[in-house]
Each structure stands twice: as C-alpha cells, then as structure tokens.
Write a protein that holds these residues in place. Structure first.
Motif, PDB file in Angstrom:
ATOM      1  N   ALA B  21      49.425   1.248  61.681  1.00 27.66           N
ATOM      2  CA  ALA B  21      50.487   0.260  61.485  1.00 27.66           C
ATOM      3  C   ALA B  21      51.870   0.894  61.406  1.00 27.66           C
ATOM      4  N   SER B  22      52.002   1.971  60.638  1.00 30.24           N
ATOM      5  CA  SER B  22      53.344   2.538  60.445  1.00 30.24           C
ATOM      6  C   SER B  22      53.904   3.052  61.763  1.00 30.24           C
ATOM      7  N   HIS B  23      53.076   3.660  62.569  1.00 32.23           N
ATOM      8  CA  HIS B  23      53.543   4.181  63.855  1.00 32.23           C
ATOM      9  C   HIS B  23      53.970   3.015  64.759  1.00 32.23           C
ATOM     10  N   ARG B  24      53.096   2.011  64.826  1.00 34.83           N
ATOM     11  CA  ARG B  24      53.428   0.820  65.623  1.00 34.83           C
ATOM     12  C   ARG B  24      54.731   0.191  65.172  1.00 34.83           C
ATOM     13  N   LEU B  25      54.856  -0.001  63.869  1.00 38.84           N
ATOM     14  CA  LEU B  25      56.028  -0.711  63.351  1.00 38.84           C
ATOM     15  C   LEU B  25      57.298   0.119  63.496  1.00 38.84           C
ATOM     16  N   MET B  26      57.205   1.412  63.342  1.00 38.26           N
ATOM     17  CA  MET B  26      58.408   2.233  63.518  1.00 38.26           C
ATOM     18  C   MET B  26      58.881   2.202  64.969  1.00 38.26           C
ATOM     19  N   LEU B  27      57.935   2.177  65.895  1.00 41.41           N
ATOM     20  CA  LEU B  27      58.335   2.059  67.307  1.00 41.41           C
ATOM     21  C   LEU B  27      58.905   0.668  67.576  1.00 41.41           C
ATOM     22  N   ARG B  28      58.202  -0.366  67.097  1.00 41.33           N
ATOM     23  CA  ARG B  28      58.642  -1.740  67.394  1.00 41.33           C
ATOM     24  C   ARG B  28      59.990  -2.060  66.739  1.00 41.33           C
ATOM     25  N   GLY B 203      48.230  29.547  49.211  1.00 43.54           N
ATOM     26  CA  GLY B 203      47.536  30.339  48.201  1.00 43.54           C
ATOM     27  C   GLY B 203      47.999  29.965  46.819  1.00 43.54           C
ATOM     28  N   GLY B 204      47.102  29.485  45.987  1.00 39.39           N
ATOM     29  CA  GLY B 204      47.570  29.115  44.663  1.00 39.39           C
ATOM     30  C   GLY B 204      46.411  28.907  43.724  1.00 39.39           C
ATOM     31  N   GLU B 205      46.719  28.919  42.448  1.00 40.59           N
ATOM     32  CA  GLU B 205      45.683  28.745  41.450  1.00 40.59           C
ATOM     33  C   GLU B 205      45.749  27.335  40.885  1.00 40.59           C
ATOM     34  N   ASP B 206      46.956  26.936  40.458  1.00 34.61           N
ATOM     35  CA  ASP B 206      47.119  25.583  39.957  1.00 34.61           C
ATOM     36  C   ASP B 206      47.823  24.783  41.029  1.00 34.61           C
ATOM     37  N   THR B 207      47.238  23.705  41.432  1.00 32.94           N
ATOM     38  CA  THR B 207      47.880  22.896  42.463  1.00 32.94           C
ATOM     39  C   THR B 207      47.412  21.448  42.390  1.00 32.94           C
ATOM     40  N   HIS B 208      48.365  20.562  42.565  1.00 33.22           N
ATOM     41  CA  HIS B 208      48.078  19.129  42.678  1.00 33.22           C
ATOM     42  C   HIS B 208      48.706  18.587  43.952  1.00 33.22           C
ATOM     43  N   GLU B 209      47.986  17.694  44.588  1.00 37.45           N
ATOM     44  CA  GLU B 209      48.554  16.925  45.679  1.00 37.45           C
ATOM     45  C   GLU B 209      48.930  15.552  45.143  1.00 37.45           C
ATOM     46  N   PHE B 210      49.930  14.934  45.769  1.00 32.75           N
ATOM     47  CA  PHE B 210      50.278  13.551  45.434  1.00 32.75           C
ATOM     48  C   PHE B 210      49.818  12.667  46.574  1.00 32.75           C
ATOM     49  N   LEU B 211      48.980  11.684  46.253  1.00 30.31           N
ATOM     50  CA  LEU B 211      48.439  10.826  47.309  1.00 30.31           C
ATOM     51  C   LEU B 211      48.799   9.372  47.087  1.00 30.31           C
ATOM     52  N   VAL B 212      49.190   8.746  48.186  1.00 36.02           N
ATOM     53  CA  VAL B 212      49.442   7.309  48.193  1.00 36.02           C
ATOM     54  C   VAL B 212      48.192   6.638  48.743  1.00 36.02           C
ATOM     55  N   LEU B 213      47.683   5.655  48.028  1.00 36.62           N
ATOM     56  CA  LEU B 213      46.483   4.974  48.483  1.00 36.62           C
ATOM     57  C   LEU B 213      46.792   4.115  49.706  1.00 36.62           C
ATOM     58  N   ALA B 214      46.028   4.317  50.769  1.00 33.83           N
ATOM     59  CA  ALA B 214      46.196   3.513  51.982  1.00 33.83           C
ATOM     60  C   ALA B 214      44.958   3.708  52.833  1.00 33.83           C
ATOM     61  N   GLU B 215      44.540   2.616  53.452  1.00 34.13           N
ATOM     62  CA  GLU B 215      43.321   2.666  54.264  1.00 34.13           C
ATOM     63  C   GLU B 215      43.374   3.735  55.344  1.00 34.13           C
ATOM     64  N   THR B 216      44.583   3.995  55.846  1.00 37.23           N
ATOM     65  CA  THR B 216      44.706   4.927  56.962  1.00 37.23           C
ATOM     66  C   THR B 216      44.872   6.364  56.506  1.00 37.23           C
ATOM     67  N   GLY B 217      44.720   6.619  55.213  1.00 37.30           N
ATOM     68  CA  GLY B 217      44.888   7.979  54.711  1.00 37.30           C
ATOM     69  C   GLY B 217      43.900   8.952  55.325  1.00 37.30           C
ATOM     70  N   GLU B 218      44.304  10.213  55.434  1.00 41.20           N
ATOM     71  CA  GLU B 218      43.436  11.209  56.057  1.00 41.20           C
ATOM     72  C   GLU B 218      42.416  11.781  55.085  1.00 41.20           C
ATOM     73  N   SER B 219      42.619  11.572  53.772  1.00 45.21           N
ATOM     74  CA  SER B 219      41.700  12.151  52.789  1.00 45.21           C
ATOM     75  C   SER B 219      40.917  11.054  52.076  1.00 45.21           C
ATOM     76  N   ARG B 277      36.738   4.568  41.253  1.00 45.77           N
ATOM     77  CA  ARG B 277      37.223   4.053  42.535  1.00 45.77           C
ATOM     78  C   ARG B 277      37.138   5.121  43.619  1.00 45.77           C
ATOM     79  N   THR B 278      36.798   4.681  44.819  1.00 49.18           N
ATOM     80  CA  THR B 278      36.834   5.542  46.005  1.00 49.18           C
ATOM     81  C   THR B 278      37.761   4.867  46.996  1.00 49.18           C
ATOM     82  N   SER B 279      38.585   5.640  47.616  1.00 50.57           N
ATOM     83  CA  SER B 279      39.556   5.043  48.531  1.00 50.57           C
ATOM     84  C   SER B 279      39.999   6.127  49.503  1.00 50.57           C
ATOM     85  N   ARG B 280      41.017   5.805  50.291  1.00 47.15           N
ATOM     86  CA  ARG B 280      41.598   6.835  51.139  1.00 47.15           C
ATOM     87  C   ARG B 280      43.052   7.011  50.716  1.00 47.15           C
ATOM     88  N   GLY B 281      43.575   8.209  50.968  1.00 46.24           N
ATOM     89  CA  GLY B 281      44.931   8.493  50.513  1.00 46.24           C
ATOM     90  C   GLY B 281      45.732   9.298  51.528  1.00 46.24           C
TER      91      GLY B 281
END
Lengths: 445, 445
Positions: B21-28, B203-219, B277-281
């Motif tokens: 959706a985001s790709h489509r909408l940004m083009l449109r 390379g790291g020991e302590d690390t967090h990712e920030f994820l936005v919940l969305a169906e099209t997420g890669e993770s 909860r399980t989702s994509r992000g």
C-alpha cells in the motif's frame, strides 16, 4: 548551547595544508575535517552555517515561486546516454558499477534527471511555467581538489530548472532567478556581481555568473565600479511582474562586468577610467538559458495553445551552497578569525563568563541565555573553566558577530558588556538593554 | 500553496510494480518517482513529509543533548581496513574507484568515520559524555530492492554514536536513545515497540529494534499486548536524570516483545494467554551498545581520571528516516488514500473551492488561506478549475488530515465545512471557528 556540552574542536596550530584564509579558518574553528581528498565532514559549527545558507536559499527560491523536490545522488547512465553527455562528460564524472554490473554515476548536475521527471508528468502548456529545484550533494572528481570547501569533490549545490513554453517565458524565468539570487546573496552579507559568462559543459546561450570579489578568487574580473552601489535592500519584488524583473536585471547587467573568459578590452575602454576596476572573484552561482538542448533529445514536449507538441524551453540555475561558506569567510575575516554576517552566523551571540563558578556571574549568564532564547535567538555560552583570554580568542576565531561579556565587577554594577566582532567596539549596558539591542539587530535577518 | 502553482503529479492508475500500500500510495499521490532500481526522486509532496520527519528527529536528538554534524556520503576504504570491515562487509557495500584509482565506498553506515573524528580531537574523559549524530543519505546495494522507500538502495538515515568512559555511562546513553526514539515515533503518530534484537553486521551486545506493527512488515513479532498501553505522552523527561531514563527503559522493555530472531517460546509462554500477540512488524530504528569494538582497533582512547589511556565505550543508534514514510503510510491509510498524522502532514489543511471563479468563494478561500498562514500553519488550496469530485479525490489521496470546503451555499450563510480525513466527519462553522479549531488541533505538534 553551552560550550561544555558542544563539540567545537578548535585548533591552536594553523594547519599546514591550507593555502587560503577560509580553508585555514574553517579547520581552525572546528567547522570541517577532511575525510578524503576534497571530501569533508561538517563538524557541528560548520553544519550550522551550512544549514543557515541552505535555509536562505530555500526561502528565496520559494518566494520566487520555485518548487523544491529532491533527486537522488546516484543516477543511471542510460539517461545520460539519451542526452549524449555520458561519453562527453569526461573524467570529472564519477562512474560506478553496482553489484548487478549496471552503469551508474554520482550526479555532477541534474539536467537529464529533471527533464525525465518533467516529461513523465507534464504534457500541456497549462502546467507551465514551472521551475523545480533541489539542494543536494553532488560529486565532481576534480583532478586537484584544493582550497577546502571552495573546490571540493563532494559538494552541496542548489540547482534549479525552469520549463517554459517559449523563449520569452524562459527569459522571465531567467530574470526571476537573477533577482532571487541577488536577494539570496545580499541576505548572506555578500555582494555578488552578475557577470556575463561562458556556458561551459552545460551549454547555454544566455548565462551570467555571480562573483564575489576576493583576492583569492579563481577568476580575473573586470567591472564598472558603479555596480557596487546597487542594492536590492528592502525593495518590494513581485515575482509575477515580468517587467519589474526585467528592469532589475537590466539595472544589474548594464554596467560592465565580465570575467576573463568574456572580457572585451574595447567595450571596457568605454567605461569612465576612474570607474574601471580589475580584481579577482569567486564564483558562487550561475544562471543559464539553454533552450531546447535537453528537451529535444529527451522528448520533453508539451501541447501549446494550438495543440501542437513543442519542446519546452529550459534553463538551469545553480548556487554553490557549501562553497558559499568559503566565499563568505574570504570576504569577511581578519587576523583573529572569521566575522560572520548576521544572516548566516551559527549562533547569534556568544556569552563569555569571566569568572566561571562565581554565583553572581553564573546566574547572570544563565539569565542572559534564557532571555536571548526567549527572543528566538540562539546563544553560545562559553561556560568552560578557562582563562578569559582563551575564551575571547575562541569567540574571535569562530566569528560570532556579537558577544556579551559577564564579569564580577560589571555584575556588581548591574552591567554587562556588548561587543561587536566587526568593529571591536564594546559598550556597557544592563542585561535587558543588551538583549533588546540584539533583538533589534537581528530583526531584519 | 496554491495547487495551480505546485507540482503534484497524482496518478489515476495504480502502478503495477507496487506490491504494498505505501509504495502504491506514494506513487499515486505524486510523492516519489523511481529513478533507478531502489533509487527515488522525492517529488515536492514527498520531500515535505521527509523534511518533517527529519525535523522531528533533529528536535528530539537535540533535546536529548546529542550534537548534529554531517559526514560525507563517500568514504575512503582505508578507515574500513582499520576496522576490518572493508573485506567483511560483502556485496551490499557499493565500492567505487575514483579517477586516481583510490578505493572508496558509498557509506552504508559510519562507525569508522565517526570514530576517526572522535580520535582526532578528543583525548580526555573530561570531554565525555559525547553523542554525535547525522542525517545523511546512505547506500546499500540490496540484491532485490522492493517496497518503494521501505527497502530502497539510496536511503536517508539518522545515525548517532555515543562515546563514553565506561559501560555504565554507555548504558545511560543507550537509555537516552531509547527514550528519545520513543518520543520521536510518538510525535509521528506511530506506536513503535522496542524489541530485543540480534546485532547483525554492526556487532553489539545490547540492542533493541523499534518495530511498527503492520501486516506488510518483514519480521514476525511476538509481544505482550500490555506494551501497547505504554505512552510517553507529555511526560516531562530530564535527559540528565539517568535514573528516570533507566526507569522508562525498564517500563518499555519489561513486557515481552521480540522479533523472530530472538523469540523464545518458553519465556513467551509465561505471558498471560489473553495478552500473547503475534503479528508482523516494520523496523524503523535500532539502538546498539557495542563497547570497544571500534575504539580498540581504531585507537579511540581517552585519559581516565587516573591518567590511564582507555578505549571509549561506544554505541550506534539509527532511525530509518526515508523508510519511516512507508511505515507511517502502512500504519495509516484507507482505500481512498493516505491519512497523515498531524505531526508529519505535508500541509496542515486542504482548502477545496467548490466553485472556482465565483467571486464570493474565491474571496473566502483567499481569506482562509491568509488566516491559516497567520496561525503559522500551511494550507494547500486547490484552486484548479476542476469538478468537486476530483478535488475531493485528490485531497483524500494525498491524505491531509483536515479539509475546509468552501461552496456558494455555505458562504451565503457565512459557513464553511471542516472535515476530518480520519473519521470522514464534517462540521459546518464560520471561517474564524474553523481556523481557531485548526490552531488548537495543531498546538501540540
């Protein structure tokens, strides 16, 4: 900002590699650090000035009705084959192959890409006039990068492109650019003279360069000193008024002003002798009209009022954003350091605490900091535990146009000192008076 | 801005190449145009949102006391040989030879270069803590660029680097980044969940990712729904208060939240079932602590309080600035188009004139335009001679959160219509009421 929390790595020694004042001072004032030949990191102080220059360029382009977008740094080779420039451009173009073996390049300029954007969406004269511009990093693989950001390889440039139905409309765009550029440079405290120029590899018929007079300029310039008296100042400009734009252009282009490339001794001889000047100049911008040079090969056509498809008339117009830092410093420094014009200074005022740790001095400085910020101005407070001499030397080097000095004797009498970097003159006054004075000084910037 | 003078090339057709959706909408919506595979031009509307996101990132980084600078896009290979990453990085690094045959690369990240800057100027613990960051274009030569700006090759990223004397101090910097990132995403209308992550090539020991919940997420992501209730909102944060920062970090990292890379079924099972909860992000940022991984090989040492030279403890922290546009749209759109959160919208309000050319409607629109601007807000006025339906469709597509509709019947009664893009609800009111309402809505942004 408090200096104890900032990153301002000033150098005591003069770096041996720097041949001109601006390069030396930018290194010494902790504004830039060379990363590779002709490629610089912008340290915090340098970045602030760069962003100020960018802001002024943006504001004046938007005022002229030009629309900002942003093209990428890397381009595909195919578009450049359409215009014929991929083979013609020479070794200054940085050519790259990606992992798939596709030929790419780091954009040195964007005529092809902007023409491609235009042709993809616009097909009618009704959507004209249109001028699109961006401020983006470019790369030209100079054989001998030198003079710091004045002749770097990776550099920030504003390049704008006008699309018009015919020559007459394109000339209005030309004038719009000339006037907006004059205003842009004036706001930066620069006198940039438009000079008739050669077109170079972009190809053009009508073109002017804007040159700032400075001993270290790369071009020899010849001009009628009458041009130095011209100022836009607070003249109201209506960018929809083609006649007004043409008259301003004519005002600035009538006095003789040319670079060595277009200089004509015969014509120059007609200037009254006492007004004939020879000097050196730094190029800080250029405007071009080049007609259908790109629209024809790339097929950027629109339907005119009769329904005929005609190639659009174009021009391209550039301001050397990163180079301007060097030009401003060349035009405005002394043996103690930089003297920033108010329009681009990284901080509006420096606060020097002569007795760090003294309760009254510390409180006064914090109060000044807050009051200055409340006026929408940004102070740099030197709160380090350093000798007064070292604090003054740093402030003089980094060139903030105004300084407030706070010492125990003054504070006891309810006074601080406001000092002009340009004249060196100091005046005692209350904190309120100093803040009011600063707000008035910056009201026009 | 008046649409007749803007460059907003909206597309009627849905582009075939766009899978999400985001790709489509940004083009449109005329926000981007592909220049080469994974490389985009940012058309005017897209650039405005990009700049808004950049501004929020800058403001929150500066609020946290982090200092902006700007490193170049191209880097020399030598520094990367010092860290050992030149050979290790793989094909995603775009390698370049300049005309002198020097090996260079288009920076995919900047640990080496920032460490070089640090070691060139800083030698004492007294200059710590220090966090430097920049927002700059980067390049990763993805094998399969896709999803528009979500997985492009040339992309804009904020990357920041902390330099601290020891592990404890570096953890304070880690917490500062976590809190400033939470605030950053909240201001953009996003709920981004910090999840324990793998370190990857940095390379790291302590690390967090920030994820936005969305169906099209890669993770794939696994979390305790309690985390969705956490908000910073207008909580006062003191970035000098390490205990407060740690407590906020702990608040957000105590509920289970992990990506598939670090997911642990056993631990997840301890979360009450109704909150599992399980989702994509979509990953929109990551923070790392990696200790002396770069400072040791590159020799970034400082004298500690005992005068011993010790390598500094570092971390690096990134926000995907250009990618955020995609993430925001994925999280906020409907079948008519984009719905911009107030914090990032390209224009604050759209003005739709239902009868262009009608003297009363034209005057009312011009008046609204002026009054909105006087509140420091930016309107987009659709002044084209188009049908109402087409004007509404464009406004819905480009997603301005508020619209004022001006028609002859309403104007005769002294009323205009204020419509929320999100709810679709409309309300009649006077121009003054509409402007006051808008000013109130945007007061917190």
């Amino acid at each position: 900002m408090r200096l104890s929390r900032y990153f301002l790595p000033v150098l005591k020694e003069t770096p041996a590699e720097a041949q001109i004042a601006s390069h030396r001072l930018m290194l010494r004032a902790g504004m830039i650090k060379q990363a590779s030949a002709g490629i610089y990191s912008w340290l915090p102080l340098g970045l602030k000035v760069l962003r100020n220059i960018e802001r002024i360029v943006n504001e004046e382009q938007e005022r002229a009705g030009h629309v900002p977008l942003l093209m990428p740094t890397l381009q595909g080779a195919d578009l450049w084959r359409e215009s014929g420039r991929y083979d013609a451009y020479g070794e200054e173009m940085l050519r790259i192959k990606d992992r798939q073996g596709r030929e790419m390049l780091y954009g040195p300029t964007n005529e092809e890409m902007i023409t491609d954007i235009f042709r993809s969406y616009v097909s009618s004269y009704k959507d004209l006039p249109l001028t699109l511009y961006h401020i983006q990093w470019k790369f030209r693989d100079e054989m001998r990068p030198r003079f710091g950001v004045m002749r770097g390889r990776e550099f920030l440039m504003k390049d704008g492109y006008n699309f018009d139905l015919d020559y007459e409309a394109a000339m209005v765009a030309y004038d719009r650019h000339m006037v907006s550029y004059l205003r842009t440079y004036e706001r930066m405290g620069l006198q940039a003279i438009p000079m008739r120029a050669d077109s170079g590899p972009i190809g053009g018929e009508d073109t002017h360069e804007f040159l700032v007079l400075a001993e270290t300029g790369e071009s020899e310039v010849f001009y009628d000193s009458a041009i130095l008296d011209l100022k836009l100042a607070d003249r109201a400009v209506d960018y929809d008024d083609a006649a007004q734009l043409a008259s301003i252009r004519s005002e600035w282009t009538t006095p003789y002003a040319r670079t060595d490339e277009t200089h004509d001794e015969g014509v120059f001889a007609e200037v009254p002798e006492e007004r004939r000047r020879t000097s050196r100049g730094i190029e800080v911008g250029q405007i071009f009209y080049f007609g259908t040079k790109y629209s024809e090969p790339l097929g950027a056509m629109v339907a005119n009022e009769k329904g005929e498809r005609v190639p659009v008339h174009m021009g391209s117009h550039g301001i050397g954003v990163s180079r301007l830092l060097g030009a401003i410093i060349e035009a405005s420094h002394d043996d103690k350091g930089i003297i920033w014009p108010e329009g681009v200074t990284p901080f509006h005022v420096g606060i020097v605490n002569l007795r760090q740790g003294d309760a009254a001095c510390d409180a006064a400085c914090a109060e000044i900091e807050a009051q200055v910020a409340a006026k929408g101005l940004e102070p740099l407070y030197d709160d380090r535990d350093e000798r007064a001499g070292a604090k003054f030397a740093t402030m003089d080097l980094i060139g903030l146009p105004w300084r407030i000095t706070v010492g125990p004797r003054g504070i006891a009498a309810g006074k601080v000192e406001l000092t002009s970097r340009r004249t060196g003159e100091s005046e005692e006054m209350t904190v309120e008076e100093a803040v009011t004075r600063l707000a008035a000084i910056y009201a026009g910037h």
